[in-house]
Design a protein around this motif. Structure first.
Motif, PDB file in Angstrom:
ATOM      1  N   TYR A  97     -33.043   5.019 -39.271  1.00 33.72           N
ATOM      2  CA  TYR A  97     -34.458   5.247 -38.959  1.00 33.72           C
ATOM      3  C   TYR A  97     -34.715   5.191 -37.457  1.00 33.72           C
ATOM      4  N   GLU A  98     -34.016   4.318 -36.779  1.00 38.55           N
ATOM      5  CA  GLU A  98     -34.222   4.192 -35.334  1.00 38.55           C
ATOM      6  C   GLU A  98     -33.713   5.435 -34.592  1.00 38.55           C
ATOM      7  N   THR A  99     -32.617   6.006 -35.069  1.00 36.94           N
ATOM      8  CA  THR A  99     -32.017   7.160 -34.384  1.00 36.94           C
ATOM      9  C   THR A  99     -32.423   8.495 -34.989  1.00 36.94           C
ATOM     10  N   GLY A 100     -33.042   8.464 -36.174  1.00 37.20           N
ATOM     11  CA  GLY A 100     -33.444   9.708 -36.820  1.00 37.20           C
ATOM     12  C   GLY A 100     -32.285  10.468 -37.428  1.00 37.20           C
ATOM     13  N   LYS A 101     -31.244   9.772 -37.834  1.00 39.54           N
ATOM     14  CA  LYS A 101     -30.096  10.421 -38.480  1.00 39.54           C
ATOM     15  C   LYS A 101     -30.305  10.425 -39.989  1.00 39.54           C
ATOM     16  N   GLY A 102     -30.511  11.610 -40.539  1.00 38.42           N
ATOM     17  CA  GLY A 102     -30.676  11.749 -41.985  1.00 38.42           C
ATOM     18  C   GLY A 102     -32.084  11.515 -42.482  1.00 38.42           C
ATOM     19  N   VAL A 103     -32.940  11.010 -41.615  1.00 38.26           N
ATOM     20  CA  VAL A 103     -34.347  10.748 -41.938  1.00 38.26           C
ATOM     21  C   VAL A 103     -35.171  11.013 -40.682  1.00 38.26           C
TER      22      VAL A 103
END
Length: 161
Positions: A97-103
């Protein structure tokens, strides 16, 4: 050589899910002697039966592209299933969630997962979660922090220890 006492395999006699717990004993093989694709297959068998540790490992495989093509959204799906008590899965969820990987990136979700890990772990893992939570909080406005705390309380109430 198949996994046996004679082969010197360190996993001989193990009942860990990496050896295929949840599948008939005669089908178990030594995880130390198989390639990543086969190991991923064993993780999937156990994960499909609800084993949180296997779900976490499958999430790692997708996040890192080990034994399967790298697929962050699939990694998040498995980490969410594993969050039934595997603090490391929650740790990776906060990172996703912090990096925006997959979401889509979300400081609210990242803060929520940091908070949950901090409340359910100890030692270095807890210290790391508190530090990361406070770092993310510094990027948020008060209403976002309140929302993250509310979500963490609701998740905690729905998943008693």
């Amino acid at each position: 050589m198949p996994c046996s006492r004679r082969s010197g395999c360190s996993e001989w006699g193990s009942t860990r899910w990496t050896d295929g717990v949840g599948v008939p004993r005669h089908q178990r093989i030594c995880a130390a002697l198989v390639d990543l694709r086969a190991r991923t297959g064993w993780y999937r068998l156990a994960a499909d039966q609800g084993h949180a540790g296997a779900q976490y490992e499958l999430g790692n495989n997708y996040a890192l592209g080990q034994g399967v093509p790298q697929h962050y959204a699939e990694a998040v799906r498995w980490y969410r299933l594993a969050d039934q008590g595997v603090a490391w899965a929650q740790t990776y969820l906060w990172n996703m969630y912090e990096t925006g990987k997959g979401v889509p990136p979300s400081y609210v979700q990242a803060h929520m997962w940091h908070n949950l890990v901090a409340s359910r772990t100890s030692g270095e893992q807890r210290d790391s979660a508190v530090e990361a939570r406070d770092r993310v909080a510094g990027l948020m406005i008060p209403t976002q922090i309140a929302e993250a705390q509310r979500l963490a309380r609701e998740w905690d109430a729905a998943h008693p220890r």
